[in-house]
Enzyme design. Sequence first.
Site, PDB file in Angstrom:
ATOM      1  N   TYR A 112       0.864  -1.184   0.000  1.00 42.71           N
ATOM      2  CA  TYR A 112       0.000   0.000   0.000  1.00 42.71           C
ATOM      3  C   TYR A 112       0.896   1.228   0.000  1.00 42.71           C
ATOM      4  CZ  TYR A 112      -3.208   3.590   1.715  1.00 42.71           C
ATOM      5  OH  TYR A 112      -3.949   4.732   1.848  1.00 42.71           O
ATOM      6  N   GLU A 200      -3.466   7.511  -3.936  1.00 42.75           N
ATOM      7  CA  GLU A 200      -3.396   6.220  -3.250  1.00 42.75           C
ATOM      8  C   GLU A 200      -3.223   5.093  -4.257  1.00 42.75           C
ATOM      9  OE1 GLU A 200      -6.087   4.574   0.296  1.00 42.75           O
ATOM     10  OE2 GLU A 200      -6.947   4.129  -1.650  1.00 42.75           O
TER      11      GLU A 200
END
Length: 399
Positions: A112, A200
């Site tokens: 991530y 993101e």
Amino acid sequence: MKIHEYQARQLLEDAGVPVPAGQMVTTVDDAVAAASALLSAGAGRVVIKAQVHAGGRGKAGFVRLVDSVSGAREAAAFMLGNRMVSPQTGPEGLDVRRLLVAAAVDIVREYYVAVALDRASGRNMLIASAEGGVEIEAVAARAPDAILRVPIHPLGGLEPWAARDLAFRLGFTGRQVAQAAAMFRKLANLFVGLDASMVEINPLIVTPPQEGHPDGRVLAIDAKFSFDDNALFRQPKVAGLFDPAEENASELRANEFGLSYVALDGTIGCLVNGAGLAMSTMDIIKLHGGDPANFLDVGGSATEEAVTEAFRIILQDDAVRGVLVNIFGGIMQCDRIARAIVASAKEVGFRVPLVVRLEGTNVDAARRILEDARRDIPQMQSATDLTDAAQRVCAAVAG
Ligand code: GDP
Ligand code: MN
């Protein structure tokens, strides 16, 4: 402002961040054609992904890996024919109008990585975790130490040593380190350069070893970006990515008239001037047991037409069972509101009780206008103050 994944992938590509090849399509036939082109070009599998402004698609069945043209047809037909419901959408879900058809990759590990403003330190922050792919909120709750944060230097950006240090701490090895570090720096630059509010990548992945990449490739296979609306004037490339189909239709109409409107799920429509007064109006409605159906601030300089439009927007919401007008006239003149009420009563008609509380500039003129129109607007009640107004409208919708 949010954009779609396929648009974010293009911005990543433009910034030199490697992303698997893909194409946006809007029909099942085009999805099939795109998939078949990728399969004949040598892709072992193809991934079909719904393009909506919400995540959680994988678990909802709106990210599908297929290895045949018929599989692609079935996945595309399902996604374009069903609304996507995930924890990020609310129970009514989202209509799917666009799909991304991309070459699928084999995954050794999912990470991530995101860039966002950290308000506590007043700095942009790179946030990363080796536990990617899943919801980062779940990781944050279960294992907060698994999330690493690196401040980005306001002038220098993410420094090379900091990017490499982060890559090592996340467990990248060998030739992955340079690839990951370069990607982190590009993401940090992209965030600042495009006035983003959120960038993101979940997941960032490592592929198995390939020719020319003995330690695998580091790739972005999902991208969720949002941007600072106040900077769009200097980001024409980003502004051009706006997709009105993904926005609330009433909020868009309100924007055109310079009104700030936010749809909520209660039953009392509110028309107020000033954001602070709008907040306190919602509070006092709640205090007296009601639920606001919206937040609508007409501001100080709205014209009579804009205020009439505001009533149209509020009244077209079927959930609205009562309307509260709460105006403190400073720059806004109360008589302008009163004339808009009369115009709206003629044009749209108030099908629900209307409670009006006016104070301030030109209030006497406004009261006369409403008094003269009283016979034509039997649903209207005047309130003496804010508490009286809230009690009246809450009683009206409860009854
Ligand atoms: P999200 O669920 O909306 O965040 O959509 P993602 O694009 O992140 O996809 C969800 C999950 O599907 C990913 O975390 C991966 O596990 C899987 N996935 C997506 N694309 C690929 C791919 O090309 N190959 C493989 N093997 N898995 C993929
Ligand atoms: Mn994702």
